[in-house]
Design a protein around this motif. Structure first.
Motif, PDB file in Angstrom:
ATOM      1  N   SER A  70       0.794  -1.241   0.000  1.00 24.25           N
ATOM      2  CA  SER A  70       0.000   0.000   0.000  1.00 24.25           C
ATOM      3  C   SER A  70       0.823   1.287   0.000  1.00 24.25           C
ATOM      4  CB  SER A  70      -0.994   0.024   1.172  1.00 24.25           C
ATOM      5  OG  SER A  70      -1.890  -1.062   1.062  1.00 24.25           O
ATOM      6  N   TRP A  71       2.086   1.223  -0.429  1.00 26.44           N
ATOM      7  CA  TRP A  71       2.837   2.473  -0.604  1.00 26.44           C
ATOM      8  C   TRP A  71       2.198   3.235  -1.754  1.00 26.44           C
ATOM      9  CZ3 TRP A  71       8.773   2.574   0.241  1.00 26.44           C
ATOM     10  CH2 TRP A  71       9.073   2.095   1.522  1.00 26.44           C
ATOM     11  N   GLU A  72       2.209   4.567  -1.698  1.00 27.19           N
ATOM     12  CA  GLU A  72       1.540   5.409  -2.683  1.00 27.19           C
ATOM     13  C   GLU A  72       2.532   6.335  -3.377  1.00 27.19           C
ATOM     14  OE1 GLU A  72      -2.834   6.001  -0.717  1.00 27.19           O
ATOM     15  OE2 GLU A  72      -1.177   7.172   0.145  1.00 27.19           O
ATOM     16  N   PHE A  73       2.306   6.515  -4.692  1.00 25.10           N
ATOM     17  CA  PHE A  73       3.194   7.339  -5.506  1.00 25.10           C
ATOM     18  C   PHE A  73       2.377   8.237  -6.423  1.00 25.10           C
ATOM     19  CE2 PHE A  73       5.290   3.348  -4.549  1.00 25.10           C
ATOM     20  CZ  PHE A  73       6.501   3.781  -4.011  1.00 25.10           C
ATOM     21  N   ASP A  74       2.810   9.484  -6.562  1.00 28.28           N
ATOM     22  CA  ASP A  74       2.207  10.433  -7.495  1.00 28.28           C
ATOM     23  C   ASP A  74       2.722  10.094  -8.889  1.00 28.28           C
ATOM     24  OD1 ASP A  74       1.731  12.660  -9.170  1.00 28.28           O
ATOM     25  OD2 ASP A  74       1.877  14.055  -7.498  1.00 28.28           O
ATOM     26  N   LEU A  75       1.839   9.712  -9.784  1.00 27.49           N
ATOM     27  CA  LEU A  75       2.267   9.276 -11.115  1.00 27.49           C
ATOM     28  C   LEU A  75       2.763  10.414 -11.997  1.00 27.49           C
ATOM     29  CD1 LEU A  75      -0.387   6.544 -11.935  1.00 27.49           C
ATOM     30  CD2 LEU A  75       2.050   6.233 -11.403  1.00 27.49           C
ATOM     31  N   SER A  76       2.433  11.652 -11.672  1.00 22.64           N
ATOM     32  CA  SER A  76       2.918  12.760 -12.497  1.00 22.64           C
ATOM     33  C   SER A  76       4.376  13.095 -12.197  1.00 22.64           C
ATOM     34  CB  SER A  76       2.037  14.002 -12.332  1.00 22.64           C
ATOM     35  OG  SER A  76       2.115  14.492 -11.014  1.00 22.64           O
ATOM     36  N   THR A  77       4.852  12.734 -10.994  1.00 23.04           N
ATOM     37  CA  THR A  77       6.218  13.088 -10.609  1.00 23.04           C
ATOM     38  C   THR A  77       7.063  11.898 -10.149  1.00 23.04           C
ATOM     39  OG1 THR A  77       5.623  13.467  -8.293  1.00 23.04           O
ATOM     40  CG2 THR A  77       5.437  15.355  -9.819  1.00 23.04           C
ATOM     41  N   GLY A  78       6.410  10.815  -9.732  1.00 26.81           N
ATOM     42  CA  GLY A  78       7.119   9.673  -9.167  1.00 26.81           C
ATOM     43  C   GLY A  78       7.401   9.831  -7.685  1.00 26.81           C
ATOM     44  N   ALA A  79       7.012  10.963  -7.113  1.00 23.09           N
ATOM     45  CA  ALA A  79       7.271  11.225  -5.698  1.00 23.09           C
ATOM     46  C   ALA A  79       6.405  10.339  -4.817  1.00 23.09           C
ATOM     47  CB  ALA A  79       6.988  12.697  -5.376  1.00 23.09           C
ATOM     48  N   GLY A  80       6.976   9.947  -3.683  1.00 19.57           N
ATOM     49  CA  GLY A  80       6.215   9.181  -2.708  1.00 19.57           C
ATOM     50  C   GLY A  80       5.175  10.056  -2.030  1.00 19.57           C
ATOM     51  N   VAL A  81       3.965   9.521  -1.913  1.00 17.23           N
ATOM     52  CA  VAL A  81       2.900  10.185  -1.168  1.00 17.23           C
ATOM     53  C   VAL A  81       2.895   9.621   0.252  1.00 17.23           C
ATOM     54  CG1 VAL A  81       0.398  10.537  -1.016  1.00 17.23           C
ATOM     55  CG2 VAL A  81       1.540  10.574  -3.252  1.00 17.23           C
ATOM     56  N   ASN A  82       2.998   8.307   0.328  1.00 19.26           N
ATOM     57  CA  ASN A  82       3.052   7.609   1.603  1.00 19.26           C
ATOM     58  C   ASN A  82       3.921   6.378   1.440  1.00 19.26           C
ATOM     59  OD1 ASN A  82       2.582   6.804   4.216  1.00 19.26           O
ATOM     60  ND2 ASN A  82       0.633   5.826   3.732  1.00 19.26           N
ATOM     61  N   PRO A  83       5.153   6.394   1.883  1.00 26.05           N
ATOM     62  CA  PRO A  83       5.847   7.453   2.619  1.00 26.05           C
ATOM     63  C   PRO A  83       6.420   8.502   1.664  1.00 26.05           C
ATOM     64  CG  PRO A  83       7.316   5.592   2.420  1.00 26.05           C
ATOM     65  CD  PRO A  83       6.008   5.184   1.778  1.00 26.05           C
ATOM     66  N   PRO A  84       6.504   9.747   2.119  1.00 23.85           N
ATOM     67  CA  PRO A  84       7.020  10.813   1.255  1.00 23.85           C
ATOM     68  C   PRO A  84       8.531  10.717   1.011  1.00 23.85           C
ATOM     69  CG  PRO A  84       6.465  11.679   3.422  1.00 23.85           C
ATOM     70  CD  PRO A  84       5.997  10.249   3.390  1.00 23.85           C
ATOM     71  N   SER A  85       9.233   9.911   1.767  1.00 22.88           N
ATOM     72  CA  SER A  85      10.686   9.801   1.619  1.00 22.88           C
ATOM     73  C   SER A  85      11.104   8.894   0.458  1.00 22.88           C
ATOM     74  CB  SER A  85      11.295   9.259   2.907  1.00 22.88           C
ATOM     75  OG  SER A  85      10.764   7.971   3.185  1.00 22.88           O
ATOM     76  N   CYS A  86      10.155   8.209  -0.162  1.00 23.19           N
ATOM     77  CA  CYS A  86      10.470   7.287  -1.257  1.00 23.19           C
ATOM     78  C   CYS A  86      10.134   7.929  -2.597  1.00 23.19           C
ATOM     79  CB  CYS A  86       9.671   6.000  -1.076  1.00 23.19           C
ATOM     80  SG  CYS A  86      10.236   4.687  -2.146  1.00 23.19           S
ATOM     81  N   ARG A  87      10.809   7.491  -3.648  1.00 21.01           N
ATOM     82  CA  ARG A  87      10.576   8.032  -4.985  1.00 21.01           C
ATOM     83  C   ARG A  87      10.766   6.924  -6.005  1.00 21.01           C
ATOM     84  NH1 ARG A  87      10.160  12.878  -6.528  1.00 21.01           N
ATOM     85  NH2 ARG A  87      10.381  13.465  -8.675  1.00 21.01           N
ATOM     86  N   LEU A  88       9.938   6.936  -7.045  1.00 23.17           N
ATOM     87  CA  LEU A  88      10.089   5.977  -8.132  1.00 23.17           C
ATOM     88  C   LEU A  88      11.237   6.394  -9.044  1.00 23.17           C
ATOM     89  CD1 LEU A  88       6.376   5.403  -9.195  1.00 23.17           C
ATOM     90  CD2 LEU A  88       7.792   3.968  -7.695  1.00 23.17           C
ATOM     91  N   ARG A  89      11.980   5.424  -9.538  1.00 18.79           N
ATOM     92  CA  ARG A  89      13.021   5.701 -10.531  1.00 18.79           C
ATOM     93  C   ARG A  89      12.315   5.944 -11.864  1.00 18.79           C
ATOM     94  NH1 ARG A  89      18.115   1.926 -12.439  1.00 18.79           N
ATOM     95  NH2 ARG A  89      18.897   3.459 -13.917  1.00 18.79           N
ATOM     96  N   SER A  90      12.552   7.108 -12.439  1.00 16.42           N
ATOM     97  CA  SER A  90      11.853   7.467 -13.676  1.00 16.42           C
ATOM     98  C   SER A  90      12.813   7.487 -14.859  1.00 16.42           C
ATOM     99  CB  SER A  90      11.174   8.830 -13.526  1.00 16.42           C
ATOM    100  OG  SER A  90      12.115   9.839 -13.309  1.00 16.42           O
TER     101      SER A  90
END
Length: 109
Positions: A70-90
């Motif tokens: 259930s980790w969440e990511f903003d698809l427009s930026t790859g930024a973590g929503v929950n947790p905010p410290s994580c980011r998708l590799r784009s």
């Protein structure tokens, strides 16, 4: 370091607006996200938390929720929503007509 290579991974018809899909370049999974704005984003296809396929998650209002933990990511930026410290590799994306290509072996965003 290998040189950057634009690699076709899909066509526009393979992915409806608002959806995500898993595509492969060799054995490397790439997740494409076709945003409601019409833009297409490309991310590493596995969750940075536990390696589960991201395209299996749910998308609501442009936020992808990983099906595993259930980790969440903003698809427009790859930024973590929950947790905010994580980011998708784009990866960089370009469209050539109906073809969608991703820049591999270059510096990810």
């Amino acid at each position: 370091m290998p040189s950057a290579t634009w690699t076709p991974v899909a066509t526009v018809d393979d992915l409806w607006e608002g959806e995500v899909g898993e595509f492969y370049v060799g054995d490397q999974p790439i997740m494409l996200a076709h945003l409601r704005t019409g833009e297409i984003r490309a991310y590493d296809g596995t969750c940075p938390h536990a390696g589960f396929p991201l395209a299996d998650g749910d998308v609501v209002d442009g936020v992808l929720t990983c099906s595993a933990h259930s980790w969440e990511f903003d698809l427009s930026t790859g930024a973590g929503v929950n947790p905010p410290s994580c980011r998708l590799r784009s990866y960089q994306v370009r469209r050539d007509g109906d073809q969608i290509a991703v820049l591999l072996n270059g510096d990810p965003k």
